[in-house]
Design a protein around this motif. Sequence first.
Motif, PDB file in Angstrom:
ATOM      1  N   TRP A 146     -35.300 -25.139  19.188  1.00  0.00           N
ATOM      2  CA  TRP A 146     -36.093 -26.284  18.727  1.00  0.00           C
ATOM      3  C   TRP A 146     -37.359 -25.866  17.982  1.00  0.00           C
ATOM      4  CZ3 TRP A 146     -32.086 -27.897  21.439  1.00  0.00           C
ATOM      5  CH2 TRP A 146     -31.679 -29.220  21.336  1.00  0.00           C
ATOM      6  N   ALA A 147     -37.784 -24.622  18.076  1.00  0.00           N
ATOM      7  CA  ALA A 147     -38.961 -24.149  17.346  1.00  0.00           C
ATOM      8  C   ALA A 147     -38.651 -23.868  15.879  1.00  0.00           C
ATOM      9  CB  ALA A 147     -39.522 -22.897  18.018  1.00  0.00           C
ATOM     10  N   ASP A 148     -37.391 -23.777  15.530  1.00  0.00           N
ATOM     11  CA  ASP A 148     -36.944 -23.497  14.163  1.00  0.00           C
ATOM     12  C   ASP A 148     -37.196 -24.723  13.282  1.00  0.00           C
ATOM     13  OD1 ASP A 148     -35.501 -23.113  11.790  1.00  0.00           O
ATOM     14  OD2 ASP A 148     -33.712 -22.382  12.808  1.00  0.00           O
ATOM     15  N   GLU A 149     -38.069 -24.572  12.294  1.00  0.00           N
ATOM     16  CA  GLU A 149     -38.437 -25.712  11.443  1.00  0.00           C
ATOM     17  C   GLU A 149     -37.248 -26.307  10.698  1.00  0.00           C
ATOM     18  OE1 GLU A 149     -41.985 -25.684   9.162  1.00  0.00           O
ATOM     19  OE2 GLU A 149     -43.050 -24.471  10.656  1.00  0.00           O
ATOM     20  N   GLU A 150     -36.348 -25.478  10.206  1.00  0.00           N
ATOM     21  CA  GLU A 150     -35.178 -25.997   9.487  1.00  0.00           C
ATOM     22  C   GLU A 150     -34.279 -26.786  10.428  1.00  0.00           C
ATOM     23  OE1 GLU A 150     -32.406 -26.920   6.544  1.00  0.00           O
ATOM     24  OE2 GLU A 150     -34.503 -26.330   6.432  1.00  0.00           O
ATOM     25  N   PHE A 151     -34.059 -26.274  11.632  1.00  0.00           N
ATOM     26  CA  PHE A 151     -33.273 -26.997  12.634  1.00  0.00           C
ATOM     27  C   PHE A 151     -33.906 -28.351  12.935  1.00  0.00           C
ATOM     28  CE2 PHE A 151     -33.187 -28.282  17.083  1.00  0.00           C
ATOM     29  CZ  PHE A 151     -31.831 -28.452  17.312  1.00  0.00           C
ATOM     30  N   ALA A 152     -35.212 -28.385  13.111  1.00  0.00           N
ATOM     31  CA  ALA A 152     -35.905 -29.574  13.626  1.00  0.00           C
ATOM     32  C   ALA A 152     -36.372 -30.562  12.556  1.00  0.00           C
ATOM     33  CB  ALA A 152     -37.097 -29.127  14.462  1.00  0.00           C
ATOM     34  N   ARG A 153     -36.114 -30.298  11.301  1.00  0.00           N
ATOM     35  CA  ARG A 153     -36.698 -31.149  10.261  1.00  0.00           C
ATOM     36  C   ARG A 153     -36.190 -32.580  10.269  1.00  0.00           C
ATOM     37  NH1 ARG A 153     -33.960 -30.888   4.772  1.00  0.00           N
ATOM     38  NH2 ARG A 153     -31.999 -29.835   5.201  1.00  0.00           N
ATOM     39  N   HIS A 154     -35.003 -32.844  10.787  1.00  0.00           N
ATOM     40  CA  HIS A 154     -34.471 -34.212  10.827  1.00  0.00           C
ATOM     41  C   HIS A 154     -34.622 -34.865  12.195  1.00  0.00           C
ATOM     42  CE1 HIS A 154     -32.891 -33.836   6.836  1.00  0.00           C
ATOM     43  NE2 HIS A 154     -32.160 -32.783   7.173  1.00  0.00           N
ATOM     44  N   ILE A 155     -35.232 -34.160  13.140  1.00  0.00           N
ATOM     45  CA  ILE A 155     -35.325 -34.717  14.497  1.00  0.00           C
ATOM     46  C   ILE A 155     -36.764 -34.739  15.016  1.00  0.00           C
ATOM     47  CG2 ILE A 155     -32.935 -34.220  15.145  1.00  0.00           C
ATOM     48  CD1 ILE A 155     -33.968 -31.699  16.591  1.00  0.00           C
ATOM     49  N   GLY A 156     -37.708 -34.874  14.115  1.00  0.00           N
ATOM     50  CA  GLY A 156     -39.093 -35.041  14.533  1.00  0.00           C
ATOM     51  C   GLY A 156     -39.954 -33.799  14.491  1.00  0.00           C
ATOM     52  N   GLY A 157     -39.394 -32.677  14.067  1.00  0.00           N
ATOM     53  CA  GLY A 157     -40.180 -31.456  13.939  1.00  0.00           C
ATOM     54  C   GLY A 157     -40.010 -30.517  15.108  1.00  0.00           C
ATOM     55  N   PRO A 158     -40.487 -29.285  14.922  1.00  0.00           N
ATOM     56  CA  PRO A 158     -40.317 -28.247  15.934  1.00  0.00           C
ATOM     57  C   PRO A 158     -41.062 -28.574  17.232  1.00  0.00           C
ATOM     58  CG  PRO A 158     -41.231 -27.336  13.894  1.00  0.00           C
ATOM     59  CD  PRO A 158     -41.175 -28.811  13.737  1.00  0.00           C
ATOM     60  N   GLY A 205     -27.242 -48.781  20.695  1.00  0.00           N
ATOM     61  CA  GLY A 205     -26.041 -48.625  21.512  1.00  0.00           C
ATOM     62  C   GLY A 205     -26.014 -47.259  22.147  1.00  0.00           C
ATOM     63  N   VAL A 206     -24.906 -46.959  22.815  1.00  0.00           N
ATOM     64  CA  VAL A 206     -24.718 -45.615  23.365  1.00  0.00           C
ATOM     65  C   VAL A 206     -24.465 -44.692  22.170  1.00  0.00           C
ATOM     66  CG1 VAL A 206     -23.257 -44.150  24.804  1.00  0.00           C
ATOM     67  CG2 VAL A 206     -23.832 -46.469  25.565  1.00  0.00           C
ATOM     68  N   GLU A 207     -25.310 -43.674  22.065  1.00  0.00           N
ATOM     69  CA  GLU A 207     -25.277 -42.809  20.887  1.00  0.00           C
ATOM     70  C   GLU A 207     -24.671 -41.450  21.214  1.00  0.00           C
ATOM     71  OE1 GLU A 207     -28.214 -40.692  17.600  1.00  0.00           O
ATOM     72  OE2 GLU A 207     -29.108 -41.609  19.372  1.00  0.00           O
ATOM     73  N   ALA A 208     -23.770 -40.989  20.368  1.00  0.00           N
ATOM     74  CA  ALA A 208     -23.301 -39.605  20.414  1.00  0.00           C
ATOM     75  C   ALA A 208     -24.337 -38.762  19.674  1.00  0.00           C
ATOM     76  CB  ALA A 208     -21.934 -39.473  19.754  1.00  0.00           C
ATOM     77  N   VAL A 209     -24.806 -37.698  20.335  1.00  0.00           N
ATOM     78  CA  VAL A 209     -25.817 -36.819  19.741  1.00  0.00           C
ATOM     79  C   VAL A 209     -25.313 -35.379  19.745  1.00  0.00           C
ATOM     80  CG1 VAL A 209     -27.753 -38.308  20.408  1.00  0.00           C
ATOM     81  CG2 VAL A 209     -27.039 -36.491  21.955  1.00  0.00           C
ATOM     82  N   TRP A 210     -25.814 -34.605  18.787  1.00  0.00           N
ATOM     83  CA  TRP A 210     -25.475 -33.177  18.722  1.00  0.00           C
ATOM     84  C   TRP A 210     -26.651 -32.449  18.102  1.00  0.00           C
ATOM     85  CZ3 TRP A 210     -22.724 -37.118  16.430  1.00  0.00           C
ATOM     86  CH2 TRP A 210     -22.939 -37.319  15.052  1.00  0.00           C
ATOM     87  N   PHE A 211     -27.020 -31.353  18.737  1.00  0.00           N
ATOM     88  CA  PHE A 211     -28.128 -30.509  18.299  1.00  0.00           C
ATOM     89  C   PHE A 211     -27.676 -29.067  18.467  1.00  0.00           C
ATOM     90  CE2 PHE A 211     -29.790 -34.311  20.395  1.00  0.00           C
ATOM     91  CZ  PHE A 211     -30.562 -34.875  19.391  1.00  0.00           C
ATOM     92  N   ILE A 212     -27.167 -28.475  17.410  1.00  0.00           N
ATOM     93  CA  ILE A 212     -26.658 -27.103  17.458  1.00  0.00           C
ATOM     94  C   ILE A 212     -27.641 -26.208  16.717  1.00  0.00           C
ATOM     95  CG2 ILE A 212     -24.736 -25.575  16.853  1.00  0.00           C
ATOM     96  CD1 ILE A 212     -24.062 -27.749  19.006  1.00  0.00           C
ATOM     97  N   GLY A 213     -28.036 -25.098  17.350  1.00  0.00           N
ATOM     98  CA  GLY A 213     -28.987 -24.174  16.742  1.00  0.00           C
ATOM     99  C   GLY A 213     -28.481 -23.614  15.422  1.00  0.00           C
ATOM    100  N   ARG A 214     -29.417 -23.359  14.539  1.00  0.00           N
ATOM    101  CA  ARG A 214     -29.061 -22.937  13.177  1.00  0.00           C
ATOM    102  C   ARG A 214     -28.160 -21.705  13.114  1.00  0.00           C
ATOM    103  NH1 ARG A 214     -32.784 -21.185   8.391  1.00  0.00           N
ATOM    104  NH2 ARG A 214     -34.316 -21.019  10.041  1.00  0.00           N
ATOM    105  N   PRO A 215     -28.319 -20.697  13.981  1.00  0.00           N
ATOM    106  CA  PRO A 215     -27.398 -19.551  13.880  1.00  0.00           C
ATOM    107  C   PRO A 215     -25.926 -19.923  14.083  1.00  0.00           C
ATOM    108  CG  PRO A 215     -29.308 -18.971  15.212  1.00  0.00           C
ATOM    109  CD  PRO A 215     -29.379 -20.459  14.971  1.00  0.00           C
ATOM    110  N   TRP A 216     -25.664 -21.080  14.653  1.00  0.00           N
ATOM    111  CA  TRP A 216     -24.293 -21.491  14.952  1.00  0.00           C
ATOM    112  C   TRP A 216     -23.798 -22.637  14.074  1.00  0.00           C
ATOM    113  CZ3 TRP A 216     -28.117 -20.549  18.570  1.00  0.00           C
ATOM    114  CH2 TRP A 216     -27.987 -19.342  19.254  1.00  0.00           C
ATOM    115  N   TRP A 217     -24.574 -23.002  13.050  1.00  0.00           N
ATOM    116  CA  TRP A 217     -24.141 -24.063  12.139  1.00  0.00           C
ATOM    117  C   TRP A 217     -22.867 -23.631  11.422  1.00  0.00           C
ATOM    118  CZ3 TRP A 217     -29.217 -25.827   9.219  1.00  0.00           C
ATOM    119  CH2 TRP A 217     -30.041 -26.501  10.113  1.00  0.00           C
TER     120      TRP A 217
END
Length: 168
Positions: free
Chosen positions: A13-25, A74-86
């Motif tokens: 979550w500290a990765d700025e590119e990972f977190a740019r669409h979810i509110g920031g690092p 509604g009930v939301e499906a969420v996914w947050f995968i770290g950038r090394p595994w994109w």
Amino acid sequence: MLCENLDAYTEIWADEEFARHIGGPLDRHGMWHNLAGNLGCWALEGVGPWSVIERETGLLVGRAGLWVEPGWPGVEAVWFIGRPWWGRGYATEAASAAVAWAFAQRPGLTEVVSVIRSANVASARVAERLGMRLDRTEHLHGGEKNIYVIIRAEWAAHQRAGEMPHPG
């Protein structure tokens, strides 16, 4: 327990590119509060995210599952995968398992949503691979978000047709 993985989550979550669409690092303190909110979702709503672990290595690669809060679409499906595994299909596989679980555990649930910022093209593609369609835009958490939806009957049809990854 999620707190055992606090440092691994913080690294993702500290990765700025990972977190740019979810509110920031997030730093370690912010990540602890994020995880506490996830556990609270389980306690209050009976749904929440799970850790995503890479089978081959045992490494924590992210989090995926379900989310709902007061005023949510509604009930939301969420996914947050770290950038090394994109790009390895983990988001689609984990989100598919979450949608399947939601429909199996909640027989009265008519649809599952995903809330995605319009600039997050990669997550929109994951939603589309799940069979979701862009349904509407809503103002949530201070901004306009696209709401992708799949109804139970559409999910079942995709599963029968073999168009969706089968969890497990």
